[in-house]
Motif scaffolding. Structure first.
Motif, short mmCIF file in Angstrom:
data_model
loop_
_atom_site.label_atom_id
_atom_site.label_comp_id
_atom_site.label_asym_id
_atom_site.label_seq_id
_atom_site.Cartn_x
_atom_site.Cartn_y
_atom_site.Cartn_z
N ALA A 147 -5.82 3.65 -22.98
CA ALA A 147 -6.00 3.25 -24.38
C ALA A 147 -5.60 4.40 -25.31
CB ALA A 147 -7.44 2.84 -24.63
N VAL A 148 -5.97 5.61 -24.93
CA VAL A 148 -5.58 6.78 -25.72
C VAL A 148 -4.06 6.94 -25.68
CG1 VAL A 148 -5.73 9.31 -25.86
CG2 VAL A 148 -7.80 7.95 -25.49
N GLN A 149 -3.47 6.79 -24.49
CA GLN A 149 -2.01 6.88 -24.37
C GLN A 149 -1.34 5.83 -25.23
OE1 GLN A 149 0.71 8.93 -22.31
NE2 GLN A 149 1.01 8.18 -24.37
N ASN A 150 -1.86 4.61 -25.22
CA ASN A 150 -1.30 3.54 -26.03
C ASN A 150 -1.32 3.90 -27.52
OD1 ASN A 150 -0.15 0.95 -26.51
ND2 ASN A 150 -2.17 0.22 -27.10
N GLN A 151 -2.39 4.53 -27.97
CA GLN A 151 -2.47 4.93 -29.37
C GLN A 151 -1.40 5.97 -29.70
OE1 GLN A 151 -4.08 3.67 -31.94
NE2 GLN A 151 -3.06 5.16 -33.26
N PHE A 152 -1.23 6.93 -28.80
CA PHE A 152 -0.20 7.95 -29.02
C PHE A 152 1.20 7.35 -29.01
CE2 PHE A 152 -3.42 11.19 -27.92
CZ PHE A 152 -3.18 12.09 -28.94
N LEU A 171 -9.18 10.00 -9.07
CA LEU A 171 -7.88 9.32 -8.96
C LEU A 171 -6.90 10.10 -8.10
CD1 LEU A 171 -7.29 8.09 -12.59
CD2 LEU A 171 -7.48 6.65 -10.59
N THR A 172 -6.99 11.41 -8.16
CA THR A 172 -6.05 12.24 -7.41
C THR A 172 -6.09 11.88 -5.93
OG1 THR A 172 -6.37 14.00 -9.02
CG2 THR A 172 -5.35 14.61 -6.94
N ALA A 173 -7.28 11.78 -5.36
CA ALA A 173 -7.41 11.41 -3.95
C ALA A 173 -6.92 9.99 -3.73
CB ALA A 173 -8.85 11.55 -3.51
N PHE A 178 -16.68 6.39 -3.20
CA PHE A 178 -15.82 6.40 -4.38
C PHE A 178 -16.35 5.44 -5.43
CE2 PHE A 178 -11.78 4.74 -6.35
CZ PHE A 178 -11.48 5.89 -7.06
N ASP A 179 -16.53 5.93 -6.65
CA ASP A 179 -17.02 5.11 -7.77
C ASP A 179 -15.84 4.39 -8.42
OD1 ASP A 179 -18.22 3.96 -9.97
OD2 ASP A 179 -18.73 5.87 -10.94
N ILE A 180 -15.49 3.27 -7.84
CA ILE A 180 -14.31 2.55 -8.32
C ILE A 180 -14.50 2.00 -9.72
CG2 ILE A 180 -14.88 0.32 -7.25
CD1 ILE A 180 -11.80 0.15 -6.62
N ALA A 181 -15.66 1.45 -10.01
CA ALA A 181 -15.89 0.87 -11.34
C ALA A 181 -15.81 1.96 -12.42
CB ALA A 181 -17.25 0.17 -11.39
N GLY A 182 -16.46 3.08 -12.20
CA GLY A 182 -16.43 4.17 -13.17
C GLY A 182 -15.03 4.74 -13.34
N THR A 183 -14.29 4.84 -12.24
CA THR A 183 -12.94 5.38 -12.31
C THR A 183 -12.02 4.43 -13.06
OG1 THR A 183 -13.31 6.56 -10.23
CG2 THR A 183 -11.03 6.29 -10.94
N ILE A 184 -12.14 3.15 -12.81
CA ILE A 184 -11.31 2.17 -13.52
C ILE A 184 -11.63 2.20 -15.01
CG2 ILE A 184 -10.92 -0.31 -13.86
CD1 ILE A 184 -11.08 -0.57 -10.77
N ARG A 185 -12.91 2.28 -15.35
CA ARG A 185 -13.28 2.35 -16.77
C ARG A 185 -12.70 3.61 -17.41
NH1 ARG A 185 -18.41 1.04 -14.89
NH2 ARG A 185 -19.21 3.02 -15.63
N ALA A 186 -12.82 4.74 -16.72
CA ALA A 186 -12.29 6.00 -17.26
C ALA A 186 -10.78 5.93 -17.43
CB ALA A 186 -12.67 7.17 -16.35
N PHE A 187 -10.08 5.39 -16.42
CA PHE A 187 -8.63 5.30 -16.50
C PHE A 187 -8.20 4.35 -17.61
CE2 PHE A 187 -4.31 4.24 -15.07
CZ PHE A 187 -3.79 5.52 -15.07
N LEU A 221 -13.65 15.67 -27.03
CA LEU A 221 -14.04 14.27 -26.95
C LEU A 221 -13.37 13.56 -25.78
CD1 LEU A 221 -13.88 13.28 -30.72
CD2 LEU A 221 -15.90 13.81 -29.38
N PHE A 222 -12.20 14.04 -25.35
CA PHE A 222 -11.49 13.40 -24.27
C PHE A 222 -12.03 13.80 -22.90
CE2 PHE A 222 -8.45 13.21 -27.72
CZ PHE A 222 -8.08 11.89 -27.66
N LEU A 223 -12.75 14.89 -22.81
CA LEU A 223 -13.21 15.38 -21.52
C LEU A 223 -14.12 14.40 -20.80
CD1 LEU A 223 -13.59 19.16 -22.36
CD2 LEU A 223 -11.66 17.97 -21.32
N PRO A 224 -15.14 13.80 -21.45
CA PRO A 224 -15.96 12.82 -20.73
C PRO A 224 -15.17 11.59 -20.31
CG PRO A 224 -17.02 13.47 -22.78
CD PRO A 224 -15.65 14.06 -22.78
N VAL A 225 -14.20 11.19 -21.10
CA VAL A 225 -13.37 10.03 -20.78
C VAL A 225 -12.65 10.25 -19.46
CG1 VAL A 225 -11.29 8.78 -21.50
CG2 VAL A 225 -13.05 9.34 -23.17
N VAL A 226 -12.24 11.46 -19.22
CA VAL A 226 -11.41 11.76 -18.07
C VAL A 226 -12.22 12.34 -16.91
CG1 VAL A 226 -9.28 12.90 -17.39
CG2 VAL A 226 -9.58 12.18 -19.71
N ALA A 227 -13.49 12.49 -17.06
CA ALA A 227 -14.30 13.12 -16.03
C ALA A 227 -14.12 12.47 -14.66
CB ALA A 227 -15.77 13.11 -16.43
#
Length: 172
Positions: A124-129, A162-164, A110-119, A151-157
């Protein structure tokens, strides 16, 4: 925050509630309903595709917590909304670390660092909304054109992972 929930308690708890702010127990119907709503929101956040529908959902999260959402009685201060996002971020990160340290299938890779950065980017996007509903529309009005969806697709890749990991997530 407790004051906000206490003022709203009669909408969800028993009408003859004799609770005071000091004695208010967070094991009430209202808090249970809010925990369920938060859990459903988190599931949606990490399992649904990031398309125009998801952007509308993110935007709706800010709108429904202000009088601009249709109910003048609902006015959650921005600081409380941002505190909730901080709580969510902390809880999700703790859950991700618990998953990484578990013996569950896939946890070792599991890529924890990448997942935390993505989340973090998702939040941040949610905060803007959320924040945009608290701004003066005469001064600033952010709009997200449909062309922004890709533009949001790579952010959430990485959030698929997270689901698992969120199988461990519970809202106490």
């Amino acid at each position: 925050t407790k004051k906000v929930f206490f003022k709203e308690r009669t909408k969800h708890d028993t009408p003859d509630d004799k609770a005071t702010l000091e004695s208010y127990d967070f094991k009430t119907k209202q808090i249970a309903m809010r925990k369920t709503s938060l859990k459903n929101y988190l599931v949606r956040l990490v399992t649904k595709p990031y398309d125009e529908t998801m952007l509308k959902t993110l935007d709706r999260m800010g709108k429904i917590h202000t009088p601009k959402g249709g109910k003048l009685s609902i006015n959650v201060e921005l600081i409380h909304m941002q505190a909730l996002l901080a709580f969510v971020q902390d809880a999700v990160i703790a859950t991700l670390y618990a998953y990484k340290e578990s013996s569950e299938e896939g946890a070792a890779d599991f890529d924890i660092a990448g997942t935390i950065r993505a989340f973090g980017k998702v939040l941040a996007v949610q905060n803007q909304f959320i924040s945009r509903w608290y701004e003066d529309p005469a001064v600033s009005r952010v709009t997200i054109p449909k062309s922004s969806v890709p533009l949001f697709l790579p952010v959430v890749a990485l959030t698929g992972a997270l689901t698992a990991a969120l199988t461990y997530f519970t809202i106490a």
